[in-house]
Design an enzyme around this catalytic site. Sequence first.
Site, PDB file in Angstrom:
ATOM      1  N   GLY A 178      -6.022  -4.907  10.808  1.00 32.68           N
ATOM      2  CA  GLY A 178      -7.275  -5.668  10.923  1.00 32.68           C
ATOM      3  C   GLY A 178      -7.808  -5.948   9.537  1.00 32.68           C
ATOM      4  CB  SER A 191      -4.325   1.785  12.779  1.00 30.49           C
ATOM      5  OG  SER A 191      -4.422   3.200  12.762  1.00 30.49           O
ATOM      6  CB  ILE A 229      -5.102   2.687   8.724  1.00 24.83           C
ATOM      7  CG1 ILE A 229      -3.872   3.453   9.225  1.00 24.83           C
ATOM      8  CG2 ILE A 229      -4.866   2.137   7.324  1.00 24.83           C
ATOM      9  CD1 ILE A 229      -2.641   2.587   9.403  1.00 24.83           C
ATOM     10  CB  ILE A 282      -9.464  -1.999   0.391  1.00 26.64           C
ATOM     11  CG1 ILE A 282      -8.031  -1.458   0.335  1.00 26.64           C
ATOM     12  CG2 ILE A 282     -10.079  -2.027  -0.994  1.00 26.64           C
ATOM     13  CD1 ILE A 282      -7.887  -0.110  -0.294  1.00 26.64           C
ATOM     14  CD  GLU A 299     -19.064  -5.334  -1.462  1.00 30.89           C
ATOM     15  OE1 GLU A 299     -19.356  -4.570  -0.536  1.00 30.89           O
ATOM     16  OE2 GLU A 299     -19.551  -5.236  -2.605  1.00 30.89           O
ATOM     17  CE  LYS A 335     -18.545 -15.521  -7.815  1.00 28.06           C
ATOM     18  NZ  LYS A 335     -17.218 -14.934  -7.559  1.00 28.06           N
ATOM     19  CB  VAL A 378       2.931   0.112  13.599  1.00 30.86           C
ATOM     20  CG1 VAL A 378       4.433  -0.132  13.632  1.00 30.86           C
ATOM     21  CG2 VAL A 378       2.180  -1.117  14.114  1.00 30.86           C
ATOM     22  CG  LEU A 415      -5.215  -5.526  -0.375  1.00 34.38           C
ATOM     23  CD1 LEU A 415      -5.875  -4.174  -0.157  1.00 34.38           C
ATOM     24  CD2 LEU A 415      -5.397  -5.983  -1.807  1.00 34.38           C
ATOM     25  CB  ILE A 421     -11.590 -13.714   0.263  1.00 32.86           C
ATOM     26  CG1 ILE A 421     -11.901 -12.274   0.724  1.00 32.86           C
ATOM     27  CG2 ILE A 421     -11.957 -14.718   1.344  1.00 32.86           C
ATOM     28  CD1 ILE A 421     -13.364 -12.008   1.011  1.00 32.86           C
TER      29      ILE A 421
END
Length: 503
Positions: free
Chosen positions: A14, A41, A44, A47, A51, A80, A188, A335, A348
């Site tokens: 996710g 999961s 898990i 991170i 942001e 921003k 998994v 990642l 992102i």
Amino acid sequence: MQKNNLNSICIVGGGTAGWMAASLLSSALQGSQIKITVIESPDIATIGVGESTVPSIMDFLRTCQINLKEFAEATSATFKLGIRFDDWLEPGAQFFHPFGRVGQDVNGFEFYQLWLKNVIDGKATRWLDHSPCAIMAENQRFMLRPPPQQNWVLNSYSHALHLDAILAARYLRELSQKRGIERIEATVDKVVVDERQFIRSLELNSGTTVTSDFFIDCTGFKGLLIEGALNIGYEDWTHYLPCNRAVAVQTENTSGLHPFTVATAREAGWTWKIPLQHRTGNGYVFSSQYCTDEQATDTLLKAVNGKLLNEPRIIPFTTGRRKKIWHNNCLALGLASGFLEPLESTAIHLVHKTLVHFVRHFPDQDFESHTEQAFNQKINIDYQEIRDFIILHYCISGRDDTEFWRWCKTMPVPDSLREKICLFRERGQIEHIPGQFFTIDSWCSILEGMKVRPKKYHPLVDAFDEQYMVTLMQESAHNVRDTVMKMPSHSDYIQQYCAVKKS
């Protein structure tokens, strides 16, 4: 003509990347009857520190048919306009990398060339006086860009968001499930690969086996599918970018909500400061070769303001990318595909860009190798462009006060970047390939901020009337400031438009 379309896609993991994939694909594949499943999961942790974004986040929201106001409220977002770089040229110096345009091109000549002639003639305004985003940031002003108008200033700025990555993933998960995406909460245990090196199925800790035509690996740095099962390999770029760790912490807000990220150069890297509506995100990206975890944490905690909201967390990483981001029936995302330090907030953006390339090269069950190859070439170019732009910040810095910055003075530079810098130093030109993310204005802003001044400008600029040029610069700067100062403050705009609702 025989059709052999995909019937199913399974997203493993996710987090921000997984739910961005689910959200975008649920829109892009609408009506295709392709079943999309996300395996997430509960054991898990994500991170969750990505942001700060770039303006392509707005394209992502439009593609996913997401209402900006609703998304901003749900993610505690602020706006921003760019990044302020403190102490990069030398301690005490400051410059700004704005989004959007800087000035207007004239008769096919880049604005920087016209501005450069005025500088050399001793009649210059500041480079950033011609950037709507820079002047908005300086004066803490903001408003969403109105529909196209005659005022070029209002047509020339763009913005991104600061957002809470955990809240963003939660919002996208709820949206995806409303749109029919199936979510399986499990871990998994085993990835089953067939003799062709295609992923056949996943065995979950719940005892269930999941099969799918295509798999998207969003399992973070470990790359459970792309690396763990398919052994695709990793291209390490640490020799170009030595920062390999970060320490992150959240603090209470202590001041106004400035519409920009702050990146401050430190002894062995740099710190970030990202204001959200309900808190501030802080971190220190550093090289373990020049700094211990304890020293980095101490540096960060001395730099932050406000009460700590969590314990500092160390995040190790290796800069680089997978040797193939799409292989057979597996796409690596986020990642799992690679990591470029967050100096220009591109994480992102790369998730979004990877998904855009994937949709354009969308496979069927024949999985033609040329389609996969074309995709990998496209995304590799994107990674290389961003890598080079980040290296630029280090290799042209004037600092030499620590061992880390002295290393940067003689650091290895890719040929692709060296050629760009050489051309700029000679005559202020930047070779730009259509489709690249960073504009000529972005390159000029970093180089100008670091006091890298070309030897000369384009010779044909001398054909312009000298008084016309002076008047052009003065009117350009005046129009920017005059338009910006009529805008509301950033804090007021947030309060009126997208303030987080009190629970």
